[in-house]
Design an enzyme around this catalytic site. Structure first.
Site, PDB file in Angstrom:
ATOM      1  N   ASP A 115       0.853  -1.178   0.000  1.00 43.45           N
ATOM      2  CA  ASP A 115       0.000   0.000   0.000  1.00 43.45           C
ATOM      3  C   ASP A 115       0.899   1.241   0.000  1.00 43.45           C
ATOM      4  O   ASP A 115       2.126   1.154   0.103  1.00 43.45           O
ATOM      5  CB  ASP A 115      -0.928  -0.018   1.227  1.00 43.45           C
ATOM      6  CG  ASP A 115      -2.222   0.746   0.997  1.00 43.45           C
ATOM      7  OD1 ASP A 115      -2.236   1.667   0.144  1.00 43.45           O
ATOM      8  OD2 ASP A 115      -3.221   0.446   1.661  1.00 43.45           O
ATOM      9  N   GLU A 158     -10.550   6.457   4.806  1.00 44.59           N
ATOM     10  CA  GLU A 158      -9.571   5.820   5.679  1.00 44.59           C
ATOM     11  C   GLU A 158      -9.680   6.305   7.127  1.00 44.59           C
ATOM     12  O   GLU A 158     -10.767   6.399   7.689  1.00 44.59           O
ATOM     13  CB  GLU A 158      -8.168   5.984   5.086  1.00 44.59           C
ATOM     14  CG  GLU A 158      -8.047   5.322   3.713  1.00 44.59           C
ATOM     15  CD  GLU A 158      -6.633   5.230   3.196  1.00 44.59           C
ATOM     16  OE1 GLU A 158      -5.750   4.792   3.950  1.00 44.59           O
ATOM     17  OE2 GLU A 158      -6.410   5.583   2.026  1.00 44.59           O
TER      18      GLU A 158
END
Length: 662
Positions: free
Chosen positions: A342, A548
């Protein structure tokens, strides 16, 4: 005329570049450039020609902000990405996106070996970074449709819009199983139920194309220039973190991990998903980016090699899940695609991040990560990995394994034969057909939770012809709020001018009878409502956009002034309340005041789909993809739990029949 000139200019540029490349290739027959050669032979031939610097370059993915031609050429960069909001210019057209990617591709092709870059982008509910793209409902809404075939069509449409901008790789789908709605990424999950998430991996076949009948399952596959390489994310367990805190620890047994969070990856791999992205989260305190057992031993050596043996195990345990029993009988056949980190994922291996970057590089690569997303600080990664290989800390065999996997995907995507954008696809961005598909998805995603204060007196569907109606709430006339996070920017935006679409208010205005008077007020005064002589009201409230960690929320209350709008409106006039959110919110204290309640999730750009169902052109058919709790004190609470006491259970959804002839 201008459009034709643009096409001719782009075709001329591509022709010149290919003429140059072709002249060089004519000087010497090179096996890896020959599409008639077997894939394995092409990979082997190219790998043996590569230097260490070229191999490490292939393992490096950088953001477009730093991806100049010189940087790509000097460092042999293998991949470029656009992070959330990283665009060529505000409101860039498909042509401008394609021109940017083509310029980067020219730089890559001009290197000694001419290995093309693979450009990646988050396309998690349509081509969401790009102005004018079709924005589909977020995954939680698609889970409510219970329609894998619809999701597959959405994948195919998204692939076309991505290809329209010259991009061939998407960081999607998210196949997390969200077990706690307090998690800020819960709307990226199709459901709390792993079986439903498994079904929705059909989107992989939409993005990449169907694997031919005579081809082996579980091998990376991309059908052609109208499809893209997909990425299953975030491996593994990110939807089960403690208290729903993003990037936190998933505290669960191996049996729990394999039975709840792992099954969707099995399905995605069978469908030939090209890549898998590793999660920021940990499993029982071990960071996933450093977890060699799960990334290499399990993901690569078990899930990525897919033919079952004929033998059976004699010591099967009764408590094993079906998934666990199946994986005990798998034999290795063929290598799969590549594993990608990521954004700055290896930096987070240490606490605090970057505390020991050399160790982080070593741990991440040894764990089995093949391509590393180092968006800005690429030089540190390249120098550290070079040092570790030269000092024999990381064996060359690990580097070669990573590069083989990356090259396999690039060959599979067809980048060596077709590295540039296809001008004929430019008009696919935001096309009418794709918007109609998104509108269908919105209709099917809506979940009717309540319909009338008395069972035999439903409020919905609403009559189109009324003397005067009220539309209220912060989300009724806000396209950005409809779309949520991961839209144009990482965190999402407020307002109607950030992209192209239909706000719910506009959809209502275009649906009701021309004689119906519509009054709109975001936060109307109670006396205004009481004295307004409204036949009924539509209230749209919900969450502001987030993504997020910024979306982590321990309270899950309706943001102000949502509650006061419900109270001020619904106390005086019959009302239907639309909850525009990425997850269930606290609604029980107000539900008695509400006549009709609809979970509309984050529907995206096509608000007309909401009006289609409210006014009876189509019936309600959506079912809750996750449990709607009474109080946050109950969380985490999921279907099948011992003390399951929801406000609305998993799978709940009232149905209505269409009221108007089509």
């Amino acid at each position: 005329m201008e459009s034709m000139l643009r096409k001719l200019l782009l075709l001329l540029t591509i022709s010149i570049c290919w003429a140059t490349t072709g002249a060089a290739a004519a000087e010497e027959y090179v096996k890896y450039r020959d599409p008639k050669q077997p894939l394995g032979a092409r990979i082997k031939d190219l790998l043996r020609r590569m230097t260490l610097a070229e191999k490490i370059g292939q393992m490096s993915q950088i953001d477009r902000q730093v991806a100049t031609p010189d940087v790509i050429q000097t460092n042999f960069i293998g991949s470029v990405l656009s992070g959330g909001g990283s665009v060529p210019k505000p409101q860039a057209s498909a042509w401008e996106w394609a021109a940017m990617v083509n310029d980067m591709q020219k730089a890559a092709l001009s290197t000694r070996l001419g290995i093309p870059i693979i450009y990646g982008i988050d396309a998690v509910h349509g081509h969401n970074n790009v102005y004018g793209a079709t924005i589909f409902p977020h995954n939680v809404g698609l889970g409510a449709t219970r329609d894998p075939e619809l999701v597959k069509r959405i994948g195919a449409a998204t692939a076309l819009e991505v290809r329209a901008t010259g991009i061939s790789y998407v960081f999607a789908p998210c196949i997390a199983v969200c077990r706690d709605p307090r998690w800020g990424r819960c709307y990226e999950s199709y459901s709390e139920d792993p079986k439903l998430v498994q079904q929705m991996t059909e989107i992989v076949s939409g993005l990449q194309g169907d694997i031919p009948q005579n081809s082996r399952k579980g091998v990376p596959f991309v059908a052609g220039k109208r499809n893209v390489a997909a990425c299953a994310k975030h491996y593994v367990g990110d939807g089960g973190t403690h208290d729903g805190i993003n990037e936190n620890d998933t505290i669960i047994s191996r049996h729990g991990l394999l039975s709840i969070h792992m099954p969707p990856y099995d399905n995605a791999i069978i469908k030939g998903v090209s890549t898998v992205m590793v999660s920021y989260s940990s499993w029982n305190r071990v960071k996933m980016h450093a977890n060699r057992y799960l990334v290499t031993e399990f993901l690569k050596h078990t899930l990525h090699f897919r033919v079952c043996s004929a033998s059976t195990s004699s010591n099967t345990k009764k408590n094993h899940s079906l998934f666990e029993l199946v994986i005990e009988h798998i034999t290795i056949v063929v290598k799969q695609g590549f594993v990608i980190s990521d954004w700055q994922g290896i930096d987070r291996i240490t606490t605090p991040p970057d505390a020991n970057y050399t160790y982080s590089v070593e741990a991440g690569i040894r764990a089995g990560i093949d391509m590393v997303m180092i968006p800005l600080a690429y030089q540190d990664f390249i120098s550290n990995l070079t040092y570790l290989v030269e000092k024999n800390v990381i064996p060359m065999s690990r580097i070669d394994d990573a590069v083989k996997r990356i090259l396999r995907v690039k060959f599979t995507v067809g980048l060596f034969e077709n590295p540039f954008s296809d001008p004929s696809l430019a008009d696919q961005l935001g096309s009418k057909e794709h918007r109609e598909l998104a509108r269908e998805a919105v209709r099917k995603s809506l979940v009717l939770l309540k319909n009338g204060k008395v069972a035999n007196e439903p409020l919905l569907p609403l009559p189109k012809k009324a003397s005067k109606i009220l539309v209220a709430g912060s989300h009724a006339d806000n396209l950005g709020y409809q779309c949520g996070g991961w839209t144009i920017t990482w965190q999402g935006l407020s307002g109607n001018n950030n992209t192209i679409g239909t706000p719910i208010l506009n959809a209502i205005q275009s649906t009701v009878d021309p004689s119906t008077q519509i009054i709109f007020s975001e936060n109307p005064d109670p006396d205004f409502v009481k004295n307004g002589a409204f036949e009924y009201a539509i209230v749209a409230i919900g969450e502001d956009p987030y993504a997020e960690t910024d979306g982590d929320n321990l309270n899950l209350t309706i943001p102000a002034p949502g509650v006061s709008v419900i109270q001020n409106v619904c106390s005086s006039v019959k009302c239907v309340v639309l909850v525009i959110s990425g997850r269930p919110l606290v609604i029980e204290p107000y539900i008695e005041q509400i006549d009709a309640l609809v979970a509309a999730w984050l529907p995206g750009t096509e608000g007309q789909g909401v009006a289609d169902v409210l006014f009876g052109d189509y019936g309600f058919s959506g079912k809750l993809p996750r449990t709607w709790f009474k109080s946050v004190d109950q969380l985490p609470m999921n279907v099948g739990d011992q003390h399951y006491d929801p406000l609305f259970p998993y799978g709940f959804g009232l149905r209505t029949e269409p009221a108007n002839a089509k």
